[in-house]
Design an enzyme around this catalytic site. Structure first.
Site, PDB file in Angstrom:
ATOM      1  CG  ASP A 223      77.512  28.421 -11.745  1.00 57.53           C
ATOM      2  OD1 ASP A 223      76.907  27.460 -11.243  1.00 57.53           O
ATOM      3  OD2 ASP A 223      77.935  29.508 -11.212  1.00 57.53           O
ATOM      4  CG  ASP A 284      86.862  15.741 -16.258  1.00 53.69           C
ATOM      5  OD1 ASP A 284      86.971  14.694 -16.593  1.00 53.69           O
ATOM      6  OD2 ASP A 284      87.067  16.679 -17.398  1.00 53.69           O
TER       7      ASP A 284
END
Length: 617
Positions: A223, A284
């Site tokens: 994050d 991803d």
């Protein structure tokens, strides 16, 4: 001061600018026939991370703690975590939701091992990561972890006995810069950022990923990447030190290298500058919208409707999925629309829309309701016909009106009409009504390249609708129609709905094209990838419908999603079509089951083609 994961983040607008995806136009078209050249051993160029995760299509099914932690603005207690895991194991794991993931509120995790790596989600928890990984494994589930390998807890910096993994000569304190705190600009000093220019930084970052690998963690949620890259937040302004584009890409590359095929990298809160040019190479999944926050329709479709050139570029997932649809697909990026909380929506129409949108866009389905507040709404996550689309790796696209970027031209794509092709040649079509009143939505099946009619089935009503040439309905406010379309001929795969990589993009200005449009392959490394299911291993006849102003040479290859080749790649010579559409015929080896069939401009290739479709028979 402890900075919660989202408590201080707000949205902000900015003027929208964007790049144009341009394509040339050779003119009108009819059809001709040519042939392919001999086999070669060329490697197909895919300018992306291209992992087993992205090659499988859609994102994971899982449960996340956000629905507890956000409203409480606190880390989830261990007893509550366990209660939800036990509920997940009973009610949702049998449907495929086999991972439980932590999220945010991690500042109070100060216990670290000898190399500065945190050993549990929170200091108040009795058990460590290893315990919970084993607990979940005993229930045939896995542990997902929220943490950024660029974070260093202050407790590890101040403890002079802590050294970098594999570098006993370097203390943890040596890889940070004084004052460079994760939330330094707004008062937080619990976590430092790693300084990637320092000796030992690479070993620390990659060691963190390896640490989670050893714990058999398959999913790492990373994050606040925008804060690291330039120290800016669109709503808060300066939040810390700007580490710069080069250092940001270096950090992502290190994580990518360490993760390999064993950990799925979820990149959260990235600025996605240059249309996710860095993230597509190393991640991803990418978050393409603001946080779920309190949930409900306002977060799914409302809020800021304009693009801004910073995180979050698009506020809601409808627009985020639409804006980045040219970056999604097999081998490219999984677009993450954030967490789902069925209990926060006003009615079942909105709940069905929530799941339909995430499914057709190929997003993870990340439940964040709790055992204590799901309130009978769990059915929306367990529809077997909808989940079957996800299991087949569906990644759809919105209807494209032209090839201009959505940031520059909000009329270039339709956020309310979506379609995606499945590996068996059938289709999923999703129509949405984002307005506050009933409205009719429809899509002609000719947009999918289907001539005449096809069988249509409503996946929420579990009802066959018969043979139709157009899908449509009057939808209630915030409602959806999700159908499966099965044409008689399921051997044709449309390039306009395939995965575009390396500079390939959408076009529809060449007259005579089939379906919504076609894909342009003209840049070095450009590729178009189709998921094709073969009944058995063997040689298949391949047909390519294309147009080209001048002769081109490209590469055709087929691989399984696990990267193993189905057969030798081959060079294809595309003669100029003189203003017509041509059919080029040849053959290729396919493996039994799912194949990723790719047309690419590889090393030694040249020229530009407009690829309309491929057939595999």
């Amino acid at each position: 001061m402890a900075i919660s994961r989202r408590a201080l983040i707000t949205s902000a607008g900015a003027a929208a600018t964007g790049a144009v995806l341009a394509s040339a136009s050779p003119g009108h078209a009819t059809s001709t026939s040519t042939s392919t050249s001999a086999s070669t051993s060329l490697t197909l160029p895919i300018a992306s991370r291209n992992s087993v995760y992205t090659r499988s299509g859609a994102g994971p099914l899982y449960w996340n703690i956000y629905g507890w932690a956000f409203p409480h603005n606190a880390p989830i207690p261990e007893a509550e975590w366990q209660a939800n895991i036990d509920w997940l194991a009973k009610d949702f794991a049998p449907h495929g939701y086999q991972m439980a993931c932590t999220d945010g509120w991690i500042e109070n995790s100060s216990r670290t091992d000898a190399h500065g790596y945190i050993t549990s989600y929170n200091d108040d928890w009795q058990h460590d990561w290893a315990y919970w990984a084993a607990y979940l494994k005993s229930r045939q589930m896995t542990l997902g972890v929220y943490y950024n390998p660029l974070w260093v807890h202050r407790a590890a910096v101040t403890d002079t006995s802590k050294t970098v993994a594999g570098r006993p000569d370097i203390k943890i304190a040596d890889i940070v810069t004084p004052g460079d705190f994760f939330a330094g600009g707004i008062g937080g000093d619990t976590l430092y950022w790693v300084d990637v220019t320092k000796d030992g930084a690479k070993e620390y970052v990659q060691g963190y990923v390896e640490y989670f690998k050893r714990l058999e963690v398959p999913y790492l949620r990373i994050d606040f990447l925008s804060w690291y890259e330039n120290g800016q937040d669109a709503g808060l302004g300066t939040v810390g030190v700007a580490h710069g584009r080069e250092n940001y890409e270096t950090a992502l590359r290190w994580m990518h290298e360490a993760a390999g095929e064993e950990i799925e990298l979820s990149l959260v809160m990235p600025h996605l500058f240059d249309h996710a040019a860095a993230e597509v190479k190393y991640g991803d999944l990418v978050r393409i919208n603001s946080d779920a926050d309190k949930g409900g329709w306002e977060r799914l479709s409302g809020g800021r409707q304009e693009w801004q050139n910073a995180w979050s570029q698009w506020h809601n997932p409808f627009l985020g999925f639409t804006g980045f649809a040219d970056r999604s697909g097999r081998g490219q990026l999984i677009l993450d629309g954030d967490f789902l909380m069925a209990n926060t929506f006003a009615d079942d129409d909105e709940r069905r829309t929530m799941v339909s949108l995430m499914t057709v866009a190929g997003s993870p389905l990340a439940i964040s309701d709790l055992h204590s507040n799901i309130a009978g709404h769990g059915w929306v996550y367990t529809n077997p016909e909808v989940l079957d689309l996800h299991r087949q790796g569906l990644v759809g696209k919105p209807y494209f009106h032209n090839g201009t970027s959505y940031a520059e031209d909000p009329t270039s794509r339709d956020s309310e009409r979506w379609a995606g092709q499945l590996p068996d040649g059938s289709w999923a079509v999703a129509l949405f009504n984002r307005s506050d009143a009933p409205a009719t939505r429809s899509l002609e099946l000719s947009a999918l390249g289907i001539t005449g009619s096809a069988r249509v089935r409503d996946l929420w009503q579990h009802k066959d609708l018969g043979r139709l040439s157009k899908v449509g309905a009057e939808l209630p406010a915030h409602g959806t129609l999700l159908v499966k379309v099965t044409p008689d001929d399921r051997t044709r795969y449309q390039a306009a709905f395939a995965a575009w990589g390396g500079g390939a993009g959408f076009g529809n200005t060449v007259a005579g094209h089939q379906a919504m449009g076609y894909a342009t392959i003209g840049a070095d490394g450009a590729s178009v990838t189709f998921a094709v299911r073969a009944r058995r291993a063997g040689t298949y006849r391949i047909g390519l419908r294309y147009a080209a102003e001048s002769a081109a040479s490209l590469t055709l290859g087929a691989e399984r999603p696990d990267h193993t080749p189905a057969g030798a790649a081959r060079t294809i010579d595309f003669p100029a079509t003189n203003g017509t559409w041509a059919s080029l015929n040849g053959s290729i080896e396919l493996a039994a089951g799912e194949n990723l069939l790719t047309v690419a401009r590889g090393p030694g290739d040249s020229g530009t083609i407009f690829l309309n479709s491929v057939t595999a028979r």
